[in-house]
Design a protein around this motif. Structure first.
Motif, short mmCIF file in Angstrom:
data_model
loop_
_atom_site.label_atom_id
_atom_site.label_comp_id
_atom_site.label_asym_id
_atom_site.label_seq_id
_atom_site.Cartn_x
_atom_site.Cartn_y
_atom_site.Cartn_z
N THR A 119 0.84 -1.20 0.00
CA THR A 119 0.00 0.00 0.00
C THR A 119 0.88 1.25 0.00
N LYS A 120 0.26 2.37 -0.32
CA LYS A 120 0.97 3.64 -0.31
C LYS A 120 1.50 3.95 1.08
N GLU A 121 0.73 3.61 2.11
CA GLU A 121 1.15 3.87 3.48
C GLU A 121 2.36 3.03 3.87
N GLU A 122 2.41 1.78 3.42
CA GLU A 122 3.56 0.92 3.72
C GLU A 122 4.83 1.46 3.07
N TRP A 124 5.38 4.58 2.25
CA TRP A 124 5.72 5.83 2.95
C TRP A 124 6.48 5.55 4.24
N GLN A 125 6.03 4.58 5.01
CA GLN A 125 6.72 4.24 6.26
C GLN A 125 8.13 3.72 5.99
#
Length: 297
Positions: A119-122, A124-125
């Protein structure tokens, strides 16, 4: 349905290039969404500083035609011109670095998740965790390759594929710069030409793709200078080029994918890392390997 690209396997020259393009095709939206999301601030900053440079350049060209000022000989003495150049190159460097970082973090997560799109959030992290270390490594590599090229072109050319592997190793192996540099030399031994050839071809594809899209702006600028058209036409073309080239930075994710495929191919050929991973996952993950070609078993 075309099978997903499996990173941990050996590839020849042609397979590295073909699979780089296939990976982009299979994951275009999933990859370019975090690329644009995370890199947008640096792209906009490079556009802003690039436009300021173009405006001042057009002003200086007008002054040169009037016989009062020379562009190249006097540009550095114009107040703020040097600062604009420094900021432009800074944001351009950061934009390129972030493109590599996002792409490599995406591939790392993709591989760890069993060829499942992160995912985009993964992404980003993962980028936040690696940003400073990766940026420092990128800066050191830039300095080393530039010094080698300045002293003699051939050392810079020789270091090009090695430096490319260092970027990948820093993320995939979570290695320090010196560890990644040493490992890159070990992996590329006896495989320099294959690695260099694949990277060179894909870099040409990316470079000419951006250049082709930027062609209208280039023609507008050239027509203004050659045929004495209004300076507004030249400025419009120059600004269009700045915008296209800044967003075109995202296309350089393609050579980064080639870097990663080259790294995994060399690792598999010399160390059998992919085979060991499949042996360890045997019986624990029934999904692993379903997308691999039959000859991998």
């Amino acid at each position: 349905m075309e099978p997903k690209v499996e990173f941990s396997r050996t590839r020849d020259f042609g397979e590295i290039i073909n699979d780089s393009i296939n990976f982009i095709k299979q994951n275009f939206k999933a990859l370019f969404t975090p690329l644009l999301y995370i890199n947008l601030i640096f792209i906009l900053a490079s556009i802003a500083t690039g436009i300021l440079i173009q405006i001042k350049t057009i002003e200086l060209l007008g002054a040169e035609r009037a016989g009062t000022l020379g562009v190249f000989s006097n540009a550095t003495f114009v107040p703020g011109f040097g600062i604009n150049y420094a900021l432009y190159f800074l944001f351009y460097f950061l934009s390129y670095t972030v493109v590599q970082l996002v792409t490599l973090c995406f591939i790392d997560l993709y591989k760890k998740n069993g060829n499942t799109v992160p995912t985009k959030e993964e992404v980003w992290q993962a980028c936040k965790a690696h940003f400073w270390r990766f940026t420092l490594a990128s800066l050191l590599l830039f300095i080393i390759v530039m010094i080698a090229t300045l002293f003699c072109v051939l050392p810079g050319v020789y270091l090009f594929p090695i430096a490319s592997l260092v970027y990948v190793i820093v993320i995939m192996d979570d290695a320090s710069f010196d560890q990644a540099f040493t490992r890159a030399f070990t992996l590329i031994k006896d495989h320099w030409w294959k690695t260099f050839g694949a990277l060179f071809i894909v870099w040409l594809i990316a470079y000419f793709s951006v250049g082709l899209v930027a062609l209208p702006g280039t023609l507008m600028t050239m027509s203004s200078f050659l045929f004495g058209e209004s300076s507004s036409l030249s400025l419009t073309g120059a600004i269009l080029n700045v915008v296209i080239q800044s967003f075109g930075m995202l296309v350089y994710s393609l050579p980064t994918i080639t870097m990663a495929l080259s790294y995994f191919s060399l690792s598999e050929e010399k160390e059998g890392t992919g085979l060991m991973e499949r042996i360890q996952n045997l019986g624990t993950n029934t999904e692993t390997g379903r997308d691999l070609p039959d000859e991998e078993y």
